[in-house]
Design a protein around this motif. Sequence first.
Motif, PDB file in Angstrom:
ATOM      1  N   ALA A   1      -7.865  -7.340 -45.734  1.00 32.37           N
ATOM      2  CA  ALA A   1      -7.698  -7.958 -44.423  1.00 32.37           C
ATOM      3  C   ALA A   1      -8.915  -8.804 -44.081  1.00 32.37           C
ATOM      4  O   ALA A   1     -10.012  -8.608 -44.622  1.00 32.37           O
ATOM      5  N   CYS A   2      -8.728  -9.746 -43.159  1.00 27.06           N
ATOM      6  CA  CYS A   2      -9.804 -10.634 -42.721  1.00 27.06           C
ATOM      7  C   CYS A   2      -9.840 -10.667 -41.203  1.00 27.06           C
ATOM      8  O   CYS A   2      -8.869 -11.080 -40.553  1.00 27.06           O
ATOM      9  N   GLY A   3     -10.936 -10.216 -40.635  1.00 27.10           N
ATOM     10  CA  GLY A   3     -11.060 -10.242 -39.186  1.00 27.10           C
ATOM     11  C   GLY A   3     -12.078  -9.232 -38.697  1.00 27.10           C
ATOM     12  O   GLY A   3     -12.880  -8.701 -39.465  1.00 27.10           O
ATOM     13  N   SER A   4     -12.060  -8.952 -37.414  1.00 24.92           N
ATOM     14  CA  SER A   4     -12.992  -8.016 -36.814  1.00 24.92           C
ATOM     15  C   SER A   4     -12.765  -6.604 -37.353  1.00 24.92           C
ATOM     16  O   SER A   4     -11.634  -6.205 -37.665  1.00 24.92           O
ATOM     17  N   TRP A   5     -13.832  -5.853 -37.462  1.00 23.07           N
ATOM     18  CA  TRP A   5     -13.788  -4.520 -38.084  1.00 23.07           C
ATOM     19  C   TRP A   5     -12.835  -3.565 -37.371  1.00 23.07           C
ATOM     20  O   TRP A   5     -12.205  -2.708 -38.004  1.00 23.07           O
ATOM     21  N   GLU A   6     -12.666  -3.696 -36.047  1.00 21.18           N
ATOM     22  CA  GLU A   6     -11.824  -2.746 -35.319  1.00 21.18           C
ATOM     23  C   GLU A   6     -10.348  -2.830 -35.717  1.00 21.18           C
ATOM     24  O   GLU A   6      -9.603  -1.854 -35.574  1.00 21.18           O
ATOM     25  N   ARG A   7      -9.936  -3.995 -36.229  1.00 17.43           N
ATOM     26  CA  ARG A   7      -8.517  -4.208 -36.527  1.00 17.43           C
ATOM     27  C   ARG A   7      -7.990  -3.266 -37.598  1.00 17.43           C
ATOM     28  O   ARG A   7      -6.789  -2.980 -37.628  1.00 17.43           O
ATOM     29  N   VAL A   8      -8.870  -2.806 -38.480  1.00 14.82           N
ATOM     30  CA  VAL A   8      -8.400  -1.927 -39.557  1.00 14.82           C
ATOM     31  C   VAL A   8      -8.686  -0.458 -39.270  1.00 14.82           C
ATOM     32  O   VAL A   8      -8.564   0.392 -40.155  1.00 14.82           O
ATOM     33  N   LEU A   9      -9.053  -0.159 -38.014  1.00 13.53           N
ATOM     34  CA  LEU A   9      -9.309   1.232 -37.644  1.00 13.53           C
ATOM     35  C   LEU A   9      -8.393   1.698 -36.527  1.00 13.53           C
ATOM     36  O   LEU A   9      -8.662   2.709 -35.883  1.00 13.53           O
ATOM     37  N   THR A  10      -7.306   0.989 -36.309  1.00 11.04           N
ATOM     38  CA  THR A  10      -6.321   1.420 -35.326  1.00 11.04           C
ATOM     39  C   THR A  10      -5.528   2.605 -35.866  1.00 11.04           C
ATOM     40  O   THR A  10      -5.563   2.916 -37.060  1.00 11.04           O
ATOM     41  N   ASN A  11      -4.789   3.252 -35.001  1.00 11.55           N
ATOM     42  CA  ASN A  11      -4.023   4.431 -35.394  1.00 11.55           C
ATOM     43  C   ASN A  11      -3.053   4.128 -36.528  1.00 11.55           C
ATOM     44  O   ASN A  11      -2.860   4.938 -37.447  1.00 11.55           O
ATOM     45  N   SER A  12      -2.430   2.947 -36.495  1.00 13.70           N
ATOM     46  CA  SER A  12      -1.427   2.618 -37.512  1.00 13.70           C
ATOM     47  C   SER A  12      -2.033   2.457 -38.906  1.00 13.70           C
ATOM     48  O   SER A  12      -1.340   2.608 -39.915  1.00 13.70           O
ATOM     49  N   VAL A  13      -3.339   2.150 -38.974  1.00 10.26           N
ATOM     50  CA  VAL A  13      -4.007   1.991 -40.261  1.00 10.26           C
ATOM     51  C   VAL A  13      -4.744   3.265 -40.664  1.00 10.26           C
ATOM     52  O   VAL A  13      -4.885   3.562 -41.848  1.00 10.26           O
ATOM     53  N   ALA A  14      -5.176   4.037 -39.662  1.00  4.21           N
ATOM     54  CA  ALA A  14      -6.049   5.185 -39.932  1.00  4.21           C
ATOM     55  C   ALA A  14      -5.335   6.523 -39.739  1.00  4.21           C
ATOM     56  O   ALA A  14      -4.677   7.020 -40.658  1.00  4.21           O
ATOM     57  N   GLU A  15      -5.431   7.139 -38.542  1.00  2.18           N
ATOM     58  CA  GLU A  15      -4.962   8.516 -38.335  1.00  2.18           C
ATOM     59  C   GLU A  15      -3.503   8.731 -38.715  1.00  2.18           C
ATOM     60  O   GLU A  15      -3.115   9.823 -39.141  1.00  2.18           O
ATOM     61  N   LYS A  16      -2.690   7.711 -38.544  1.00  5.67           N
ATOM     62  CA  LYS A  16      -1.262   7.844 -38.853  1.00  5.67           C
ATOM     63  C   LYS A  16      -1.032   8.292 -40.291  1.00  5.67           C
ATOM     64  O   LYS A  16      -0.015   8.922 -40.597  1.00  5.67           O
ATOM     65  N   HIS A  17      -1.982   7.981 -41.176  1.00  3.24           N
ATOM     66  CA  HIS A  17      -1.830   8.303 -42.589  1.00  3.24           C
ATOM     67  C   HIS A  17      -2.495   9.622 -42.968  1.00  3.24           C
ATOM     68  O   HIS A  17      -2.623   9.940 -44.151  1.00  3.24           O
ATOM     69  N   GLY A  18      -2.907  10.399 -41.971  1.00  2.00           N
ATOM     70  CA  GLY A  18      -3.526  11.681 -42.251  1.00  2.00           C
ATOM     71  C   GLY A  18      -5.024  11.559 -42.454  1.00  2.00           C
ATOM     72  O   GLY A  18      -5.689  10.690 -41.885  1.00  2.00           O
ATOM     73  N   LEU A  19      -5.590  12.443 -43.291  1.00  2.00           N
ATOM     74  CA  LEU A  19      -7.031  12.483 -43.504  1.00  2.00           C
ATOM     75  C   LEU A  19      -7.533  11.134 -44.020  1.00  2.00           C
ATOM     76  O   LEU A  19      -7.115  10.653 -45.070  1.00  2.00           O
ATOM     77  N   THR A  20      -8.446  10.529 -43.255  1.00  2.00           N
ATOM     78  CA  THR A  20      -8.902   9.168 -43.529  1.00  2.00           C
ATOM     79  C   THR A  20     -10.412   9.138 -43.739  1.00  2.00           C
ATOM     80  O   THR A  20     -11.173   9.632 -42.909  1.00  2.00           O
ATOM     81  N   GLY A  21     -10.823   8.563 -44.851  1.00  2.00           N
ATOM     82  CA  GLY A  21     -12.236   8.335 -45.107  1.00  2.00           C
ATOM     83  C   GLY A  21     -12.611   6.928 -44.694  1.00  2.00           C
ATOM     84  O   GLY A  21     -11.910   5.961 -45.022  1.00  2.00           O
ATOM     85  N   VAL A  22     -13.714   6.786 -43.970  1.00  2.00           N
ATOM     86  CA  VAL A  22     -14.168   5.481 -43.487  1.00  2.00           C
ATOM     87  C   VAL A  22     -15.631   5.300 -43.866  1.00  2.00           C
ATOM     88  O   VAL A  22     -16.470   6.165 -43.582  1.00  2.00           O
ATOM     89  N   TYR A  23     -15.943   4.193 -44.524  1.00  2.00           N
ATOM     90  CA  TYR A  23     -17.324   3.840 -44.784  1.00  2.00           C
ATOM     91  C   TYR A  23     -17.658   2.581 -43.999  1.00  2.00           C
ATOM     92  O   TYR A  23     -17.008   1.537 -44.155  1.00  2.00           O
ATOM     93  N   LEU A  24     -18.692   2.662 -43.165  1.00  2.00           N
ATOM     94  CA  LEU A  24     -19.078   1.576 -42.273  1.00  2.00           C
ATOM     95  C   LEU A  24     -20.481   1.094 -42.624  1.00  2.00           C
ATOM     96  O   LEU A  24     -21.425   1.882 -42.696  1.00  2.00           O
ATOM     97  N   ASP A  25     -20.604  -0.205 -42.825  1.00  2.00           N
ATOM     98  CA  ASP A  25     -21.897  -0.809 -43.165  1.00  2.00           C
ATOM     99  C   ASP A  25     -22.104  -2.049 -42.301  1.00  2.00           C
ATOM    100  O   ASP A  25     -22.119  -3.183 -42.793  1.00  2.00           O
TER     101      ASP A  25
END
Length: 318
Positions: A205-229
């Motif tokens: 994806a291309c855009g602001s970092w928050e766009r890929v951390l919404t519920n539909s991309v993250a929690e909805k899929h269960g246990l989610t690992g996120v690395y932020l830099d």
Amino acid sequence: MSATLKAPFPYFGGKTRTAPKVWSALGSVRNYIEPFAGSAAVLLGRPAPVRGSETLNDFSCALVNVWRAIAMQPERLTLDLVGPVSEVNTEAQHWELIGMEPHLRERLGDPTWCDIRLAAFWIRGANEWIGSGWCNADGPWSWTRDRGWSKRSRQLPHLGNAGTGINRQLPHLGNAGTGEYDLRCSFVHDWLSGLRDRLCNVRIACGSWERVLTNSVAEKHGLTGVYLDPPYDTTEYVYGDQTQLVSEDVRDWCLEKGQSKLFRIVLSGRGGEHDELLKHGWQKEQWKALRGYSNESNNGRHEESLWMSPHTLENDLV
């Protein structure tokens, strides 16, 4: 070439050495998100086998275009990457990439599209450029929205190694009857093809970092690992724009989501900029990292840190 896949370009703040620490904390998550992709070093350093969903994102449309081109058309990209380093070309390609930014950002809305020529420009320039400033309007051609283009001192390409650019890592391949150009094409193609295979199921994806951390991309899929830099507090400029509040916003998101058992989060930063998280059950690991090009002195080092959320597997590494 190393068994560990790497991006075909150097990247300031790349996290190749950090990847094992990150994955020891995240473990085998079913959903992985890297909102500040850069060189994608952490994703590429993930231990096999890889299962579940993976998402890369970056605000730089030129960089996202590079990853798309690698994932979609490595054969065509190879042909545009192999060739001599030219000072004039490096400058011209830098100018072209920044001027084409609005076009790239708009066209990348089509998930089936990438620009091979601009991807090759970006990779070649990242390998040839010296120091910071590649493609962020801080090089020999300075660009701002108010003043447009203004010429500064010329920037020499990297001349320190014989055979620089994407070709610099070419090993001895043992084919005495094959021409140098064909050898280099074969090497680069194999490299890009390995990356294409690894990225086969990755969403880019291309855009602001928050766009890929919404519920539909993250929690909805269960246990989610996120690395932020994110960029360091108050010190970094990203893609030509000052972004002092990005790491603060990321820290706020971590405070909000860090207590959820659906998240395992690792946050990178410098020194103690995110130590507020330690009051909320996060743990921290710190080490010295090189600051600049081949600077081995203590003055050339700065403190890198990882903050790990309460539900990571190894949050007591201090």
